[in-house]
Design an enzyme around this catalytic site. Sequence first.
Site, short mmCIF file in Angstrom:
data_model
loop_
_atom_site.label_atom_id
_atom_site.label_comp_id
_atom_site.label_asym_id
_atom_site.label_seq_id
_atom_site.Cartn_x
_atom_site.Cartn_y
_atom_site.Cartn_z
N ILE A 14 -0.64 -30.40 -45.98
CA ILE A 14 -0.26 -31.55 -45.13
C ILE A 14 -0.38 -31.21 -43.65
CG2 ILE A 14 2.25 -31.19 -44.95
CD1 ILE A 14 0.33 -34.48 -45.58
N SER A 36 2.63 -19.23 -39.73
CA SER A 36 2.30 -19.28 -41.15
C SER A 36 2.03 -17.85 -41.60
CB SER A 36 1.05 -20.15 -41.35
OG SER A 36 1.07 -20.83 -42.57
N ARG A 37 2.44 -17.52 -42.83
CA ARG A 37 2.30 -16.14 -43.28
C ARG A 37 0.85 -15.78 -43.57
NH1 ARG A 37 5.98 -16.99 -48.29
NH2 ARG A 37 4.34 -18.57 -48.34
N LYS A 90 8.82 -34.66 -45.23
CA LYS A 90 9.63 -35.13 -46.34
C LYS A 90 9.41 -34.21 -47.54
CE LYS A 90 7.51 -36.35 -49.47
NZ LYS A 90 6.42 -35.92 -50.41
N ASP A 168 8.41 -35.41 -55.77
CA ASP A 168 7.78 -35.14 -54.47
C ASP A 168 6.99 -36.38 -54.02
OD1 ASP A 168 6.95 -32.99 -52.33
OD2 ASP A 168 5.12 -34.01 -52.95
P1 NAP Z 1 1.36 -26.44 -49.22
O1 NAP Z 1 -0.09 -26.81 -49.21
O2 NAP Z 1 1.85 -25.51 -50.28
O3 NAP Z 1 1.67 -25.86 -47.78
C1 NAP Z 1 2.93 -25.41 -47.37
C2 NAP Z 1 2.75 -24.14 -46.59
O4 NAP Z 1 4.05 -23.64 -46.25
C3 NAP Z 1 2.09 -23.03 -47.38
O5 NAP Z 1 0.69 -23.06 -47.24
C4 NAP Z 1 2.72 -21.77 -46.81
O6 NAP Z 1 1.86 -21.21 -45.82
C5 NAP Z 1 4.01 -22.22 -46.12
N1 NAP Z 1 5.17 -21.60 -46.78
C6 NAP Z 1 6.16 -20.93 -46.15
N2 NAP Z 1 7.05 -20.46 -47.02
C7 NAP Z 1 6.62 -20.83 -48.23
C8 NAP Z 1 7.13 -20.60 -49.54
N3 NAP Z 1 8.26 -19.91 -49.77
N4 NAP Z 1 6.44 -21.13 -50.58
C9 NAP Z 1 5.30 -21.83 -50.38
N5 NAP Z 1 4.78 -22.07 -49.15
C10 NAP Z 1 5.45 -21.57 -48.09
O7 NAP Z 1 2.27 -27.72 -49.33
P2 NAP Z 1 1.99 -29.18 -48.72
O8 NAP Z 1 1.30 -30.03 -49.73
O9 NAP Z 1 1.39 -29.06 -47.38
O10 NAP Z 1 3.48 -29.73 -48.67
C11 NAP Z 1 4.40 -29.26 -47.72
C12 NAP Z 1 5.40 -30.38 -47.46
O11 NAP Z 1 4.68 -31.54 -47.04
C13 NAP Z 1 6.18 -30.79 -48.72
O12 NAP Z 1 7.51 -31.07 -48.39
C14 NAP Z 1 5.47 -32.06 -49.18
O13 NAP Z 1 6.33 -32.95 -49.86
C15 NAP Z 1 5.03 -32.65 -47.86
N6 NAP Z 1 3.87 -33.54 -47.99
C16 NAP Z 1 2.75 -33.17 -48.70
C17 NAP Z 1 1.71 -34.08 -48.87
C18 NAP Z 1 0.44 -33.73 -49.63
O14 NAP Z 1 -0.42 -34.60 -49.81
N7 NAP Z 1 0.25 -32.51 -50.12
C19 NAP Z 1 1.79 -35.35 -48.29
C20 NAP Z 1 2.91 -35.67 -47.53
C21 NAP Z 1 3.94 -34.77 -47.38
P3 NAP Z 1 1.88 -19.61 -45.60
O15 NAP Z 1 1.78 -18.97 -46.96
O16 NAP Z 1 0.70 -19.35 -44.73
O17 NAP Z 1 3.19 -19.31 -44.93
#
Ligand code: NAP
Length: 307
Positions: A14, A36-37, A90, A168
Amino acid sequence: MAATKIAVVGIGKIARDQHLPAIARSGAFELAAAISRNERVEGVENFTDIQAFLRNRPDVAAVSLCAPPRPRLQMAVSALEAGRHVLLEKPPGATVGEVEALVALARKKGVVLFATWHSRFASCVEPARRWLSGKTIRHVEIVWKEDVRRWHPGQAWIWEAGGFGVFDPGINALSILTAIAPPVFVTDATLEVPENCQTPIAAQLTMRGVTGFEVTADFDWRQEGPQTWEIRVDTDAGLLVLADGGSRMSIDGEQRPGGLEAEYDGIYARFAGLLASGESDVDLAPLKLVSDAFMIGRTVDVDAFHD
Ligand code: NAP
């Protein structure tokens, strides 16, 4: 007025799909750092740890937290303690209690906390709220079905406790419902949990509005092919259908014009407004519905999920 320096934390799907482009388009914010890690953002200073960022960049007034809800809590506490304004993706937290604690901390530190609900910025949500205002709602049917492999490829956190599972995306529907209709509460819930996961892949909820109407919600992450994000509101003045996550609307089958799709532009414009006024904006209503569904929901074991 000078743009507010902002850092994005948690460079995942996101952050890359929406936050970084929306910040780049926004005149109100200037991306100053990324935390970011495992990921980096070109053209700004990068950190792997939020504490190092907070120590080294006191000039960055705001942070946008895009990590998953569970690890996000400690990031939010650290940023607020350091006197930074905080935008939360969110859902705003993994529990209602922790978000209430963040609200109290933001107030104590005199900074802004913005718990975003991106679906509320979909183009037809505000027109739907206006149309429904003053009308009697008889029944609401929510159908929110999508393919988890398409929208959350390889994400393990969504299946861990506190990762929300199908809530989610489902909480997006609830964020729209709670923006356009009178308050509702959960009366019944069934949670379908894959035998190798801790969160549901599907859920069926029944809710009741304080004015007496019933709401059913069918959330499913196993839908391949066309995706369905629809809310049907039956009223004394006709049937309102919000489709495509709030970006299309019809009344009794007749399409109504929506605006351009710009959910995250709307989010950053709102954040800029909150910074100007010094107010926080945290609405816990959608999170409380999910919390209550987990509290009274009946769990059913279903087939294991493999990504
Ligand atoms: P994601 O692709 O997994 O990205 C989250 C990032 O957070 C990871 O790449 C990671 O980057 C970092 N992070 C730090 N601590 C972490 C941990 N303990 N476990 C996992 N990741 C960790 O997730 P996302 O889809 O972007 O979603 C993140 C948030 O945005 C959620 O709350 C989700 O509901 C919201 N969201 C997502 C979407 C969608 O379409 N995917 C849409 C709207 C809102 P590093 O490893 O580099 O630290």
